[in-house]
Write an enzyme that holds these catalytic residues in place. Structure first.
Site, PDB file in Angstrom:
ATOM      1  CG  ASN A   1      -1.766   1.213   1.361  1.00  0.00           C
ATOM      2  OD1 ASN A   1      -1.867   2.000   0.412  1.00  0.00           O
ATOM      3  ND2 ASN A   1      -2.379   1.396   2.515  1.00  0.00           N
ATOM      4  CD1 TRP A   2       3.406   0.977  -2.962  1.00  0.00           C
ATOM      5  CD2 TRP A   2       3.495   2.231  -4.818  1.00  0.00           C
ATOM      6  NE1 TRP A   2       4.089   0.269  -3.923  1.00  0.00           N
ATOM      7  CE2 TRP A   2       4.153   1.015  -5.072  1.00  0.00           C
ATOM      8  CE3 TRP A   2       3.423   3.174  -5.843  1.00  0.00           C
ATOM      9  CZ2 TRP A   2       4.748   0.716  -6.304  1.00  0.00           C
ATOM     10  CZ3 TRP A   2       4.000   2.887  -7.069  1.00  0.00           C
ATOM     11  CH2 TRP A   2       4.659   1.668  -7.293  1.00  0.00           C
ATOM     12  CE  LYS A   3      -0.026   3.372   4.692  1.00  0.00           C
ATOM     13  NZ  LYS A   3      -0.113   3.499   6.122  1.00  0.00           N
TER      14      LYS A   3
ATOM     15  CG  HIS B   1      -5.863   1.733   5.075  1.00  0.00           C
ATOM     16  ND1 HIS B   1      -5.444   2.641   6.016  1.00  0.00           N
ATOM     17  CD2 HIS B   1      -4.814   0.887   4.883  1.00  0.00           C
ATOM     18  CE1 HIS B   1      -4.202   2.359   6.372  1.00  0.00           C
ATOM     19  NE2 HIS B   1      -3.795   1.291   5.700  1.00  0.00           N
TER      20      HIS B   1
ATOM     21  CD  GLU C   1      -3.083   5.351   6.617  1.00  0.00           C
ATOM     22  OE1 GLU C   1      -3.059   5.461   5.382  1.00  0.00           O
ATOM     23  OE2 GLU C   1      -2.163   4.818   7.269  1.00  0.00           O
TER      24      GLU C   1
ATOM     25  CD  GLU D   1      -3.770  -2.827   7.112  1.00  0.00           C
ATOM     26  OE1 GLU D   1      -2.676  -3.055   6.603  1.00  0.00           O
ATOM     27  OE2 GLU D   1      -4.380  -1.747   6.974  1.00  0.00           O
TER      28      GLU D   1
ATOM     29  N   GLY E   1       2.145   1.760  10.726  1.00  0.00           N
ATOM     30  CA  GLY E   1       3.063   2.895  10.607  1.00  0.00           C
ATOM     31  C   GLY E   1       3.735   3.273  11.909  1.00  0.00           C
TER      32      GLY E   1
ATOM     33  CB  SER F   1       5.046  -2.325  11.853  1.00  0.00           C
ATOM     34  OG  SER F   1       4.574  -1.021  12.133  1.00  0.00           O
TER      35      SER F   1
ATOM     36  N   GLY G   1       2.647  -1.289   4.288  1.00  0.00           N
ATOM     37  CA  GLY G   1       2.732   0.125   3.960  1.00  0.00           C
ATOM     38  C   GLY G   1       4.176   0.546   3.719  1.00  0.00           C
ATOM     39  N   GLY G   2       4.804   1.062   4.764  1.00  0.00           N
ATOM     40  CA  GLY G   2       6.145   1.649   4.650  1.00  0.00           C
ATOM     41  C   GLY G   2       7.160   0.785   3.907  1.00  0.00           C
TER      42      GLY G   2
HETATM   43  C1  PEP Z   1      -0.876  -0.068   6.023  1.00  0.00           C
HETATM   44  O1  PEP Z   1      -0.919   1.109   5.773  1.00  0.00           O
HETATM   45  O2  PEP Z   1      -1.776  -0.795   5.604  1.00  0.00           O
HETATM   46  C2  PEP Z   1       0.235  -0.575   6.825  1.00  0.00           C
HETATM   47  C3  PEP Z   1       0.137  -1.780   7.305  1.00  0.00           C
HETATM   48  O3  PEP Z   1       1.296   0.256   7.003  1.00  0.00           O
HETATM   49  P1  PEP Z   1       2.714  -0.128   7.673  1.00  0.00           P
HETATM   50  O4  PEP Z   1       3.169  -1.395   7.031  1.00  0.00           O
HETATM   51  O5  PEP Z   1       3.605   1.033   7.339  1.00  0.00           O
HETATM   52  O6  PEP Z   1       2.475  -0.289   9.119  1.00  0.00           O
END
Ligand code: PEP
Length: 251
Positions: free
Chosen positions: A10-12, A96, A98, A168, A174, A214, A235-236
């Site tokens: 997920n590049w956001k 998500h 967010e 999640e 994050g 994470s 994500g990251g």
């Molecule tokens: C996400 O945004 O779905 C996520 C899991 O982010 P991260 O891996 O950065 O925690």
């Protein structure tokens, strides 16, 4: 039934167009055809280009990160599922945390989006998960159960069987804090039991449930190794080709 194992990124709202193409190309070049499915959740502006890049790799696909629930109409600034489909994405990330938090997406709206995505024969990657206070209160299973009931459990068995779930925990997104492999396993097992209650064991056993929060190269193998964890939504660590490739290679 063997469930599909998936590493989804997920590049956001990261990477401009040039950077996004470079990242997609590096991931496509580093993938081996025998690997599990990987999905790149890219900004809407990048879907067409990234779809073109991943086309040469059979097990690499593209997801949108959101869509509007209506098929078309006067919704300035929004993007429909038909538009997403027409530029090559096969998946749509929905719900998500967010989007739930910053854009007030609630259960009813998410149920409508799920219906629209399935109606166009794309696949929702439906996110659920609890905030820290709920985890600390010990009511996380009930919280996730309600999210599933309110936005997915209206679906008939056949429609539900298309869904990918991403668990999640919000406190792990994050933050660098990861749910322990055991915490992830316990929750995924609980989710699968909820699916079995509602749709029967065959559907529950066939549903891919991804863990998100994470995930990194250093912890992916252990998390993905849990019996009810079928991969990750990342994500990251999906923003660096080398890291995401290592995660893809972790199954
Ligand atoms: C996400 O945004 O779905 C996520 C899991 O982010 P991260 O891996 O950065 O925690």
């Amino acid at each position: 039934m063997k469930r599909q194992q998936i590493a989804a990124g997920n590049w956001k709202m990261n990477k401009n167009y040039t950077e996004g193409r470079q990242l997609a190309k590096a991931i496509a070049d580093g993938m081996d055809e025998s690997e599990n499915l990987a999905i790149l959740g890219v900004p809407a502006t990048h879907i067409k280009a990234v779809s073109g890049i991943v086309k040469k790799v059979a097990n690499l696909e593209v997801a949108a990160q959101n869509c509007h629930q209506a098929e078309s109409g006067a919704y300035t600034g929004e993007i429909s599922v038909s538009m997403i489909k027409s530029v090559g994405a096969k998946y749509v990330i929905l719900g998500h945390s967010e989007r739930r938090e910053y854009f007030n997406e609630g259960h009813e709206l998410l149920a409508a989006k799920v219906n629209t995505v399935l109606g166009k024969r794309l696949i929702p990657i439906f996110c659920c998960g609890e905030p820290l206070a709920i985890r600390e209160a010990g009511t996380h299973v009930a919280h996730v159960k309600k999210q599933l009931e309110d936005s997915l459990f209206h679906l008939k068995k056949n429609a539900f069987s298309k869904i990918i779930i991403a668990y999640e925990p919000i406190w792990a997104i994050g933050t660098g804090v990861t749910a322990s492999p055991q915490q992830a396993q316990d929750m995924h097992k609980a989710i699968r039991a909820l699916l079995a209650d509602k749709y029967g064991a065959t559907v529950a056993d066939g549903t891919s449930i991804l863990y998100g929060g994470s995930v990194k190269p250093a912890n992916a193998k252990e998390i993905f190794g849990q019996p009810d964890v079928d991969g990750g939504l990342v994500g990251g660590a999906s923003l660096k080709a080398a890291d995401f490739l290592q995660i893809i290679h972790s199954f």
